[in-house]
Write a protein that holds these residues in place. Structure first.
Motif, PDB file in Angstrom:
ATOM      1  N   TYR A  14      20.206 -12.945  -9.616  1.00  0.00           N
ATOM      2  CA  TYR A  14      20.006 -13.042  -7.712  1.00  0.00           C
ATOM      3  C   TYR A  14      20.085 -14.249  -7.447  1.00  0.00           C
ATOM      4  O   TYR A  14      20.458 -15.699  -6.718  1.00  0.00           O
ATOM      5  CB  TYR A  14      19.255 -12.315  -7.235  1.00  0.00           C
ATOM      6  CG  TYR A  14      18.856 -11.241  -6.163  1.00  0.00           C
ATOM      7  CD1 TYR A  14      19.552 -10.604  -5.623  1.00  0.00           C
ATOM      8  CD2 TYR A  14      18.888 -10.394  -7.924  1.00  0.00           C
ATOM      9  CE1 TYR A  14      19.805  -9.026  -5.386  1.00  0.00           C
ATOM     10  CE2 TYR A  14      18.819  -8.662  -7.574  1.00  0.00           C
ATOM     11  CZ  TYR A  14      19.349  -8.599  -6.140  1.00  0.00           C
ATOM     12  OH  TYR A  14      19.067  -6.546  -6.001  1.00  0.00           O
TER      13      TYR A  14
ATOM     14  N   ASP B 240      23.717 -11.496   4.350  1.00  0.00           N
ATOM     15  CA  ASP B 240      24.122 -10.822   3.547  1.00  0.00           C
ATOM     16  C   ASP B 240      22.622  -9.982   3.395  1.00  0.00           C
ATOM     17  O   ASP B 240      21.448 -10.700   3.068  1.00  0.00           O
ATOM     18  CB  ASP B 240      24.282 -11.409   2.018  1.00  0.00           C
ATOM     19  CG  ASP B 240      24.469 -10.709   0.761  1.00  0.00           C
ATOM     20  OD1 ASP B 240      23.888  -9.570   1.091  1.00  0.00           O
ATOM     21  OD2 ASP B 240      25.612 -10.679  -0.193  1.00  0.00           O
TER      22      ASP B 240
ATOM     23  N   ASP C 283      21.461  -7.757   1.618  1.00  0.00           N
ATOM     24  CA  ASP C 283      21.223  -7.409  -0.155  1.00  0.00           C
ATOM     25  C   ASP C 283      20.263  -9.237  -0.393  1.00  0.00           C
ATOM     26  O   ASP C 283      19.437  -9.300  -1.296  1.00  0.00           O
ATOM     27  CB  ASP C 283      21.916  -7.401  -1.127  1.00  0.00           C
ATOM     28  CG  ASP C 283      21.315  -7.501  -2.423  1.00  0.00           C
ATOM     29  OD1 ASP C 283      20.235  -6.614  -2.568  1.00  0.00           O
ATOM     30  OD2 ASP C 283      22.514  -7.546  -3.567  1.00  0.00           O
TER      31      ASP C 283
ATOM     32  N   GLY D 120      16.978 -10.095   1.763  1.00  0.00           N
ATOM     33  CA  GLY D 120      16.014  -8.722   0.968  1.00  0.00           C
ATOM     34  C   GLY D 120      15.263  -9.775  -0.580  1.00  0.00           C
ATOM     35  O   GLY D 120      13.981  -9.883  -0.369  1.00  0.00           O
TER      36      GLY D 120
END
Length: 306
Positions: free
Chosen positions: A101, A116, A118, A121
């Motif tokens: 990430y 985004d 994802d 988060g």
């Protein structure tokens, strides 16, 4: 009642007697208590075998339990079990899990990260942790800051700008705010006039006559406040001079005052004493570029990003 029954109800003694009739009862411990005691002994022996326990010479009995993990560099590390090794294993596990990430964050532009789901988060999770460890001590857990010391990061008022680029610049190099003490160049009456003028800019109760004089002083070469705060008093983000017209206060604790006189006094105190405490350290070298980028997006999304 039979003699046998009476004997069964008689409490046993140890056989010791004092003064002829003072005897010591022999009451056995409850069975559950005895077995619990035996269980604790067995547990202790097992624990002493598995984990570090008794001192031994200059060290201690290390135990037979180990912790093995792979760090972020791909190296396998093995330590005898202890809380420090457990912490290192947990930290490295988190680092290995989060590395993809962080690599993705490093390769993406700010606007794309924010859009985004994802990555959003991840930013909330990793950013909250980084903020708690490095920023919350000053800016508080929610980023609301402390009037008189540390800026509020949840509103839309930014001393140096609230864009991704400006927040990143602030985190990278730090900031140092400064305002001279005007008590060294102005007399008490002039400072009072300036305080009333600044109060008038935010519709705070003030002395109109003093505010009018303060307006002239503000734009004169005597006080020269307009150099930093501009002629319309909206401030300059290039030097961190605050906007004086939005009724948002960082240095003067105006909200805490109950009366108009108290609010003007708070402003007067800042003008007279100046400021030399608006210091934020540079995080370059303390945090990785990826961590600074995550913090940039996190702070921007606290609510006041531009």
């Amino acid at each position: 009642m039979s003699e046998q029954k009476l004997q069964s109800q008689t409490v046993q003694t140890t056989g010791h007697a004092w003064d002829g009739d003072l005897q010591e009862y022999n009451n056995p411990l409850p069975v559950w208590w005895v077995y619990t005691f035996y269980a604790t002994v067995i547990f202790a022996l097992v624990y002493w075998t598995l984990y570090p326990s008794w001192p031994l010479g200059k060290g201690w009995i290390g135990g037979v339990s180990n912790i093995t993990y792979v760090n972020s560099e791909g190296e396998t590390k093995t330590h005898s079990w202890n809380t420090r090794a457990l912490l290192l294993a947990d930290l490295n596990k988190a680092a290995v899990t989060q590395k993809p990430y962080f690599d993705k964050v490093a390769a993406m532009p700010y606007e794309q990260i924010a859009q985004d789901p994802d990555m959003s988060g991840f930013i909330i999770s990793a950013g909250k942790s980084l903020f708690a460890e490095n920023c919350a001590a000053c800016h508080q857990a929610g980023g609301q800051g402390v009037i008189g010391f540390f800026p509020n990061l949840t509103d839309d008022d930014w001393l140096y700008g609230g864009s991704y680029e400006k927040i990143h610049e602030t985190l990278l190099g730090g900031r140092r705010g400064y305002m001279p003490a005007f008590s060294e160049v102005l007399n008490g009456e002039q400072i009072d006039q300036l305080a009333n003028y600044v109060a008038s800019l935010s519709s705070i109760g003030h002395d109109a006559t003093k505010a009018t004089a303060g307006d002239v002083l503000f734009h004169s070469e005597t006080a020269a406040c307009y150099y930093c705060h501009t002629s319309d008093a909206t401030g300059r983000k290039d030097i961190g001079a605050p906007n004086l017209t939005d009724n948002i206060w960082l240095w003067a604790d105006v909200p805490a005052a109950d009366t108009a006189e108290g609010k003007v006094a708070a402003i007067r105190g800042v003008i007279a004493g100046g400021l030399n405490k608006g210091v934020m350290p540079a995080w370059s070298g303390r945090l990785s570029p990826e961590q600074i980028k995550v913090l940039t997006v996190y702070v921007h999304e606290l609510g006041g990003g531009q």
